[in-house]
Design an enzyme around this catalytic site. Structure first.
Site, PDB file in Angstrom:
ATOM      1  N   CYS A  49       0.819  -1.127   0.108  1.00 16.74           N
ATOM      2  CA  CYS A  49       0.017  -0.015  -0.103  1.00 16.74           C
ATOM      3  C   CYS A  49       1.017   1.332  -0.294  1.00 16.74           C
ATOM      4  O   CYS A  49       1.552   1.306   0.948  1.00 16.74           O
ATOM      5  CB  CYS A  49      -0.840   0.118   1.302  1.00 16.74           C
ATOM      6  N   TYR A 180      -5.706   7.321  -8.648  1.00 19.65           N
ATOM      7  CA  TYR A 180      -6.873   6.503  -8.596  1.00 19.65           C
ATOM      8  C   TYR A 180      -8.102   7.055  -9.201  1.00 19.65           C
ATOM      9  O   TYR A 180      -8.971   6.549  -9.487  1.00 19.65           O
ATOM     10  CB  TYR A 180      -7.295   6.548  -6.860  1.00 19.65           C
TER      11      TYR A 180
END
Length: 336
Positions: A49, A180
């Site tokens: 992450c 994103y």
């Protein structure tokens, strides 16, 4: 066509990240009820992450390993939670839980939002204190100073704090979250808008970094940490998976050299595992990759090749020193 849409995608096709975090802070004065205390807290992270990678880097740069332990989740999780499947018995060895969700429920039995990393857990109660990744690393730099290693860099120098905060906000909106916003868009218009914003900002950052070694000048700051974790994943994940394919990082000479400079700096590249990053994105986002197949490539483009950024001057750690080698424990991992 029937297609899955991420729950954070709006009706107009744009992606809006849920930023409702547990914002309790761990501070030197304990004003939120949690004092900085060696050994009391555990950072739960995942090398896959980018948001957690920030906390791993800052902890290492500041030398907080002896006072803030770290648990690592595996790269692949289900709809319920990140899990401790990297540990031999599937339990975090300190918290003794199989899922990070257990620590969130210990904080709030009715917790219904996303189970995210990084999170800092209060070991005595087993409850998450905070998962606010934006504030977390700033507090490690400014509230945990009594426990920084000798020679730790000042990642948030007071004289540059306003500029750091402003730059962090732009980089978050247009780069960190920008990939994103492109990849999670559900309409062509939303995707193309996010695509343009992302590459316009990358071009502007390239212009800035053509004149100076790091974002704020000659030394590393929090701003560099935040940009690095997106750049290091760009070619391996975002370029294809999120369709941000105007160019690869390696085709942007200034940003590629800057990213290599940081990668080769102790505390950065030695926290990265791109195989875990690929496994995470390609296997846990079925709306983007229904097959779950993880690409074999790309080949290593040369992360350890000379970058020549030292010609711009500066000292990465300012008046400080680099951290030593990663600790010889389950936390240590060779960069890939």
């Amino acid at each position: 066509m029937n297609r899955q849409v991420h729950p954070d995608t709006r009706a107009d096709g744009t992606y809006a990240r849920d930023q409702r975090y547990l914002a309790t802070r761990i501070t030197a004065d304990g004003r939120d009820g949690y004092h900085v205390e060696p050994g009391r807290y555990r950072l739960v992270a995942a090398r896959a992450c980018p948001w957690a990678n920030r906390a791993i880097i800052v902890r290492r740069l500041l030398g907080l390993e002896p006072v803030l332990s770290m648990g690592l989740c595996g790269p692949v999780h289900d709809e319920r939670s990140w899990t401790f499947d990297l540990d031999p018995d599937g339990l975090d060895p300190v918290l003794r839980i199989p899922r990070l969700r257990d620590a969130y429920l210990a904080r709030d039995p009715a917790y219904e939002r996303d189970i995210t990393v990084p999170a800092i857990v209060d070991v005595p109660t087993g409850a998450v204190v905070t998962n606010d990744f934006r504030q977390m690393t700033l507090d490690l730099s400014t509230e945990w100073t009594a426990h920084h290693r000798p020679g730790a860099p000042d990642l948030c120098p007071h004289e540059h704090r306003d500029e750091i905060d402003e730059l962090n906000e732009v980089v978050f909106r247009e780069v960190n979250n920008g990939v994103y916003r492109a990849g999670r868009a559900s309409t062509q218009r939303a995707y193309e808008g996010a695509f343009r914003v992302l590459f316009d900002r990358l071009d502007a950052l390239s212009d800035r970094l053509a004149r100076q070694r790091f974002l704020l000048g000659g030394t590393i700051t929090e701003a560099d940490v935040r940009l690095f974790t997106t750049l290091v994943r760009f070619d391996a994940v975002y370029h294809d998976h999120f369709k941000v394919n105007r160019s690869t990082l390696t085709a942007m000479p200034v940003l590629w050299a800057y990213a290599r400079d940081l990668f080769q700096t102790p505390g950065f590249g030695d926290t990265v595992d791109l195989e875990q990053a690929k496994a995470h994105y390609y296997r846990t986002q079925p709306e983007l990759n229904p097959s779950g197949i993880v690409p074999v490539g790309p080949a290593d483009p040369g992360w350890t090749t000379p970058h020549h950024r030292e010609q711009l001057g500066g000292r990465p750690f300012g008046d400080g020193t680099p951290p030593g080698p990663p600790p010889p424990s389950t936390e240590a991992l060779s960069a890939r």
